[in-house]
Design an enzyme around this catalytic site. Sequence first.
Site, short mmCIF file in Angstrom:
data_model
loop_
_atom_site.label_atom_id
_atom_site.label_comp_id
_atom_site.label_asym_id
_atom_site.label_seq_id
_atom_site.Cartn_x
_atom_site.Cartn_y
_atom_site.Cartn_z
N ASP A 1 0.75 -1.33 -0.13
CA ASP A 1 -0.03 0.05 -0.02
C ASP A 1 0.86 1.25 -0.05
OD1 ASP A 1 -2.79 1.45 0.54
OD2 ASP A 1 -1.52 2.08 2.16
N GLU B 1 -1.94 -5.41 -3.61
CA GLU B 1 -1.03 -4.76 -2.79
C GLU B 1 -0.05 -5.61 -2.16
OE1 GLU B 1 -3.77 -0.75 -1.58
OE2 GLU B 1 -3.69 -2.35 -0.14
#
Length: 248
Positions: free
Chosen positions: A49, A121
């Site tokens: 992320d 992610e």
Amino acid sequence: MPEDIEKLKKILGGSFRQPTLLKEALTHRSYAVENKLAYDNQRLEFLGDAVLEIILTEYLYAVYPAANEGVMTKMRSALAQQESIAKLARRLNLGAYMYIGRGEAASGGAERDSTLCDLFEAVLGACYMEQGMDFSRKLVLDLIRSEFPPPHRMLSGLNPKGSLQEFTQHKFGRPPVYQVLSVSGPEHNPVYEVEVAVNNRKLTGQGGSRRQAEFTAAAAMLQELTGGDLAALDYGYKDRKQEDESDV
């Protein structure tokens, strides 16, 4: 059973020296709990992320030299929203390689946008750990350029009211005018009908709140005024670098 991870390595185009890292990135928490594993992909998701945010921020900073912080933040939000990242995961068919618990799989968890977004992610985090930022950047930007229109054109879908106001101010010198025509339905589940007027054109939209109805009406008016050609919204970015050709 998940697909062979070796196939995914070829798709990603990198070599993984740590054989367990990519499997960790593909391991959903539900699978780890069912199989009493000491790991899942949440830590790599956390890392990925952050890597994704840096890549998108660098990209927008380079491609839109005249855009202010607020505009770049909106474009980054359009690119990084759950639905967008899940689309990138589907492009790589990541769900086919995921280790997911039986119960979660039976409830359709492998197809949820939230699950696929987290999975992408996590895989990005593994790519960063193994291949570094240059590899990760190329992976993300190649996918974005193939799957999405230029970021500034995504703003109309993210905020049609804002895009319509910007467009009408530029083209007609005045903002759109909204008017609530009616509110129907029960109190706990109302239906708002709103009219938007622009330069003698009027269209309506409906929604469960006034705001939602205004968004629907604004999106319809944008479609009407531009004929669906989002290039008509390019005026605010005339001095940016050549679209989608600069690498960060």
